[in-house]
Write a protein that holds these residues in place. Sequence first.
Motif, PDB file in Angstrom:
ATOM      1  N   ASN A 158      37.332 -13.119 166.707  1.00 55.09           N
ATOM      2  CA  ASN A 158      36.996 -13.801 165.455  1.00 55.09           C
ATOM      3  C   ASN A 158      38.159 -13.619 164.507  1.00 55.09           C
ATOM      4  O   ASN A 158      38.450 -12.498 164.089  1.00 55.09           O
ATOM      5  CB  ASN A 158      35.736 -13.192 164.830  1.00 55.09           C
ATOM      6  N   LYS A 160      40.020 -14.804 160.926  1.00 57.58           N
ATOM      7  CA  LYS A 160      39.875 -15.519 159.648  1.00 57.58           C
ATOM      8  C   LYS A 160      41.037 -15.177 158.736  1.00 57.58           C
ATOM      9  O   LYS A 160      41.372 -14.014 158.551  1.00 57.58           O
ATOM     10  CB  LYS A 160      38.574 -15.106 158.957  1.00 57.58           C
ATOM     11  N   LEU A 162      42.604 -16.684 154.843  1.00 55.99           N
ATOM     12  CA  LEU A 162      42.421 -17.693 153.791  1.00 55.99           C
ATOM     13  C   LEU A 162      43.682 -18.529 153.595  1.00 55.99           C
ATOM     14  O   LEU A 162      43.631 -19.747 153.582  1.00 55.99           O
ATOM     15  CB  LEU A 162      42.040 -17.025 152.471  1.00 55.99           C
ATOM     16  N   PRO A 177      33.049 -15.940 172.714  1.00 57.64           N
ATOM     17  CA  PRO A 177      33.599 -17.073 171.983  1.00 57.64           C
ATOM     18  C   PRO A 177      34.886 -16.721 171.244  1.00 57.64           C
ATOM     19  O   PRO A 177      35.130 -15.554 170.944  1.00 57.64           O
ATOM     20  CB  PRO A 177      32.478 -17.392 170.984  1.00 57.64           C
ATOM     21  N   SER A 179      36.855 -17.829 167.840  1.00 54.09           N
ATOM     22  CA  SER A 179      36.731 -18.563 166.577  1.00 54.09           C
ATOM     23  C   SER A 179      37.943 -18.277 165.706  1.00 54.09           C
ATOM     24  O   SER A 179      38.235 -17.123 165.407  1.00 54.09           O
ATOM     25  CB  SER A 179      35.436 -18.130 165.880  1.00 54.09           C
ATOM     26  N   ILE A 181      39.683 -19.502 162.086  1.00 53.83           N
ATOM     27  CA  ILE A 181      39.521 -20.349 160.900  1.00 53.83           C
ATOM     28  C   ILE A 181      40.529 -19.975 159.819  1.00 53.83           C
ATOM     29  O   ILE A 181      40.867 -18.813 159.639  1.00 53.83           O
ATOM     30  CB  ILE A 181      38.082 -20.282 160.331  1.00 53.83           C
ATOM     31  N   VAL A 183      41.855 -21.471 155.706  1.00 52.97           N
ATOM     32  CA  VAL A 183      41.626 -22.448 154.644  1.00 52.97           C
ATOM     33  C   VAL A 183      42.892 -23.260 154.390  1.00 52.97           C
ATOM     34  O   VAL A 183      42.876 -24.483 154.414  1.00 52.97           O
ATOM     35  CB  VAL A 183      41.171 -21.748 153.336  1.00 52.97           C
ATOM     36  N   ILE A 287      36.164 -22.373 168.543  1.00 50.76           N
ATOM     37  CA  ILE A 287      35.922 -23.001 167.236  1.00 50.76           C
ATOM     38  C   ILE A 287      37.231 -22.892 166.461  1.00 50.76           C
ATOM     39  O   ILE A 287      37.708 -21.788 166.183  1.00 50.76           O
ATOM     40  CB  ILE A 287      34.798 -22.279 166.466  1.00 50.76           C
ATOM     41  N   LYS A 289      39.246 -24.200 163.015  1.00 52.31           N
ATOM     42  CA  LYS A 289      39.001 -24.877 161.748  1.00 52.31           C
ATOM     43  C   LYS A 289      40.119 -24.571 160.752  1.00 52.31           C
ATOM     44  O   LYS A 289      40.530 -23.423 160.601  1.00 52.31           O
ATOM     45  CB  LYS A 289      37.653 -24.416 161.177  1.00 52.31           C
TER      46      LYS A 289
ATOM     47  N   LEU B 153      28.147 -14.037 167.175  1.00 54.03           N
ATOM     48  CA  LEU B 153      28.651 -15.411 167.220  1.00 54.03           C
ATOM     49  C   LEU B 153      28.147 -16.121 168.475  1.00 54.03           C
ATOM     50  O   LEU B 153      27.728 -17.287 168.417  1.00 54.03           O
ATOM     51  CB  LEU B 153      30.187 -15.416 167.175  1.00 54.03           C
ATOM     52  N   ASN B 182      30.721 -10.971 158.884  1.00 56.75           N
ATOM     53  CA  ASN B 182      31.848 -11.716 159.431  1.00 56.75           C
ATOM     54  C   ASN B 182      31.768 -13.198 159.034  1.00 56.75           C
ATOM     55  O   ASN B 182      30.757 -13.856 159.271  1.00 56.75           O
ATOM     56  CB  ASN B 182      31.825 -11.573 160.960  1.00 56.75           C
ATOM     57  N   SER B 183      32.840 -13.720 158.459  1.00 51.44           N
ATOM     58  CA  SER B 183      32.836 -15.113 157.983  1.00 51.44           C
ATOM     59  C   SER B 183      32.707 -16.109 159.129  1.00 51.44           C
ATOM     60  O   SER B 183      32.078 -17.162 158.972  1.00 51.44           O
ATOM     61  CB  SER B 183      34.131 -15.405 157.228  1.00 51.44           C
ATOM     62  N   ASN B 184      33.288 -15.789 160.270  1.00 52.03           N
ATOM     63  CA  ASN B 184      33.208 -16.708 161.414  1.00 52.03           C
ATOM     64  C   ASN B 184      31.761 -16.891 161.861  1.00 52.03           C
ATOM     65  O   ASN B 184      31.335 -17.997 162.185  1.00 52.03           O
ATOM     66  CB  ASN B 184      34.035 -16.168 162.585  1.00 52.03           C
ATOM     67  N   VAL B 185      31.010 -15.792 161.868  1.00 55.62           N
ATOM     68  CA  VAL B 185      29.595 -15.849 162.264  1.00 55.62           C
ATOM     69  C   VAL B 185      28.804 -16.636 161.216  1.00 55.62           C
ATOM     70  O   VAL B 185      27.970 -17.488 161.543  1.00 55.62           O
ATOM     71  CB  VAL B 185      29.007 -14.425 162.431  1.00 55.62           C
ATOM     72  N   LEU B 187      29.896 -18.974 159.232  1.00 55.49           N
ATOM     73  CA  LEU B 187      30.217 -20.401 159.331  1.00 55.49           C
ATOM     74  C   LEU B 187      29.522 -21.054 160.524  1.00 55.49           C
ATOM     75  O   LEU B 187      29.050 -22.187 160.433  1.00 55.49           O
ATOM     76  CB  LEU B 187      31.732 -20.579 159.473  1.00 55.49           C
ATOM     77  N   ALA B 188      29.467 -20.320 161.633  1.00 58.20           N
ATOM     78  CA  ALA B 188      28.792 -20.863 162.820  1.00 58.20           C
ATOM     79  C   ALA B 188      27.302 -21.067 162.535  1.00 58.20           C
ATOM     80  O   ALA B 188      26.711 -22.088 162.919  1.00 58.20           O
ATOM     81  CB  ALA B 188      28.987 -19.924 164.006  1.00 58.20           C
ATOM     82  N   SER B 191      26.845 -24.121 160.559  1.00 56.96           N
ATOM     83  CA  SER B 191      26.970 -25.352 161.353  1.00 56.96           C
ATOM     84  C   SER B 191      25.671 -25.672 162.092  1.00 56.96           C
ATOM     85  O   SER B 191      25.388 -26.833 162.380  1.00 56.96           O
ATOM     86  CB  SER B 191      28.141 -25.245 162.334  1.00 56.96           C
ATOM     87  N   GLU B 194      23.391 -27.134 159.459  1.00 55.69           N
ATOM     88  CA  GLU B 194      23.907 -28.460 159.123  1.00 55.69           C
ATOM     89  C   GLU B 194      23.303 -29.525 160.039  1.00 55.69           C
ATOM     90  O   GLU B 194      23.045 -30.649 159.616  1.00 55.69           O
ATOM     91  CB  GLU B 194      25.431 -28.424 159.262  1.00 55.69           C
ATOM     92  N   ASP B 215      31.199 -15.528 149.745  1.00 57.37           N
ATOM     93  CA  ASP B 215      32.320 -15.677 150.668  1.00 57.37           C
ATOM     94  C   ASP B 215      32.982 -17.033 150.406  1.00 57.37           C
ATOM     95  O   ASP B 215      32.337 -18.080 150.535  1.00 57.37           O
ATOM     96  CB  ASP B 215      31.774 -15.601 152.110  1.00 57.37           C
ATOM     97  N   MET B 217      35.001 -18.870 152.074  1.00 57.52           N
ATOM     98  CA  MET B 217      34.955 -19.788 153.226  1.00 57.52           C
ATOM     99  C   MET B 217      33.636 -20.557 153.248  1.00 57.52           C
ATOM    100  O   MET B 217      33.590 -21.755 153.482  1.00 57.52           O
ATOM    101  CB  MET B 217      35.054 -18.984 154.524  1.00 57.52           C
ATOM    102  N   SER B 221      32.598 -24.599 152.518  1.00 56.29           N
ATOM    103  CA  SER B 221      31.849 -25.434 153.470  1.00 56.29           C
ATOM    104  C   SER B 221      30.535 -25.928 152.877  1.00 56.29           C
ATOM    105  O   SER B 221      30.144 -27.072 153.092  1.00 56.29           O
ATOM    106  CB  SER B 221      31.566 -24.644 154.748  1.00 56.29           C
TER     107      SER B 221
END
Lengths: 301, 265
Positions: A158, A160, A162, A177, A179, A181, A183, A287, A289, B153, B182-185, B187-188, B191, B194, B215, B217, B221
């Motif tokens: 994972n 991240k 910014l 997975p 991921s 991301i 910004v 993922i 982004k 995740l 965790n930001s990734n989790v 965001l998932a 989604s 969504e 957060d 992020m 979103s």
Amino acid sequence: MKLQLILLFALFTTGLSASAQKQYKLAKNNGKLNLNISGVTVEGYDGNEIIFSLPKNEDEEVDERAKGLKAFNSSGFKDNSGLGFDVTVRGDDINVNPVSVANQPKLSIKLPRNVRVSFANNSNMYQDTVTLKNLKTEIDVAVTGNDIVLTNNVGPMNIKTLHGSVDASFPADLKGPISIISVNGHVDIALPASVKANLEVISNYGKIYAADDLKIAINPASNPKTNATGQPVKTLTIGKGVQALTIKSLAANSENQDENAPVFGYEGGNYAESLNGKINGGGVDFILKSNHNNIYIREKK
Amino acid sequence: MNDPIKDFVEQHREDFDHLEAPQFNLAGFKASLAQEPMVKKHRILNIKPASWMAAAAVLLVCTIGLWFFNSTQQTKKTEQHLALNKQNKHPKIAEKPLVKAVTQNAKQTQFAAHETTSHVKKHQSKEEVPFIPSPDQMLYTKLNDSASSSTRLAAVLAIKKSELISYDMLDRLAATIQHDGNSNVRLAALSVLEKYRQDAHVTNLLVNALNHQNDPMLQLSLVNLLGKMQNVKIDERLYALVNDPSTLEAVKDEVYQILLKENKF
């Protein structure tokens, strides 16, 4: 005789380079390494010790008065490693914190294969590149502005950032997975042609670029969606930027385009790009982004 | 020091000493000790059998009432707490709620069987019915795995791939959006929500998530998502975000864009 001289020279050079490094070793081959520092290079290796090292700075001034003493900071961290970092083991966790936030040298760490890595840096001022390579366990990176370089890591991970960008190169044998991301930074990944993956890629204000050689099969569009009461939901599909690449590969893969139109664009979005597809029939979940920058998916040569 | 009371006692000592302690009656004391438990026993037995019967009747009525109430609630949950993932074309969607209901019944049967075996355990040989957690319970466990963000995740992605989702699961995902480390989790999980944003309950969850989100992020979103949705009241939160000096510039840009589009800025 000549050979012996060369050998002697090689040994001398190796010895000299080793002595030009400051090292701290910790006998630990499992658990989780939590790094709360400005930047780092971590490399996985087949060993049982975590080896922290710094290049020896010849210009560094030695404070004679501080001999036999240890540096402390206001958070209670002390330089117990001799490298300017506090290294503390608490159960399964190995925590690394800087003693001086402002003057952090970039640490290099050799890590046994079974130790997981977590890197966090919320500082807006002190940021250096985070390089992680040849790791076979879980990776967790959450930073504000660091650039991140990932080389040959198996995952899962994972990531991240910014404001930083992420450049990653993956082996074929992956664990998901994954991921990634960002910004404001770009996301650039290189995948072997043989990798099996599910891709979910979104860029709100950037573009998505993908290599044709990876033969990404775009997932068929979902049918008109309905809400809980059965009313249809209007779907607006907009595509730009990466269209040329993906539609081309779609034409090669899809026989019936009317029923299996590509998922392209973002419902109701004005600028957003998205790509949902599979490589080699699907497998590890990716993922990717980036809100304001581009995403590149290239083939690893 | 002159103490008048002490002097008085000294002077009249003989008057105080004329009384003698009575002879200790050991046999009588033993007899009284022996009698005490008998008295207690008598008190217990003194309760009339009619009271017991009344208490038992009340207990029975309460148990039946509770059982009836629970069974009604269970049926309601099965009927109501299922949200379909759209798609009318595929007939298999219509069959899925039935599968879900059957699974829940099977779970209850398993639990009942498990309880029975524990009562009869002493008399039977090793014939135990193993308790098999349902897929939802397994996902809940993974979703709460604080040790590994990748496990969480993976659980969120598994939920996303399934075509059915319960309101309970949506609520848990809303909690993940709010509290996961965790930001990734996060965001998932967003989604997943969504996907079901047309549902009124999910819309409320999303608005609530924006109101309490810290957060950047996720703020980005959520603003992006809710800004495109019609009939969603988030103006106050949008103004709060642009007026907060700690809000990330990218989030502010997104908010400005939405406010300008609706001529509210």
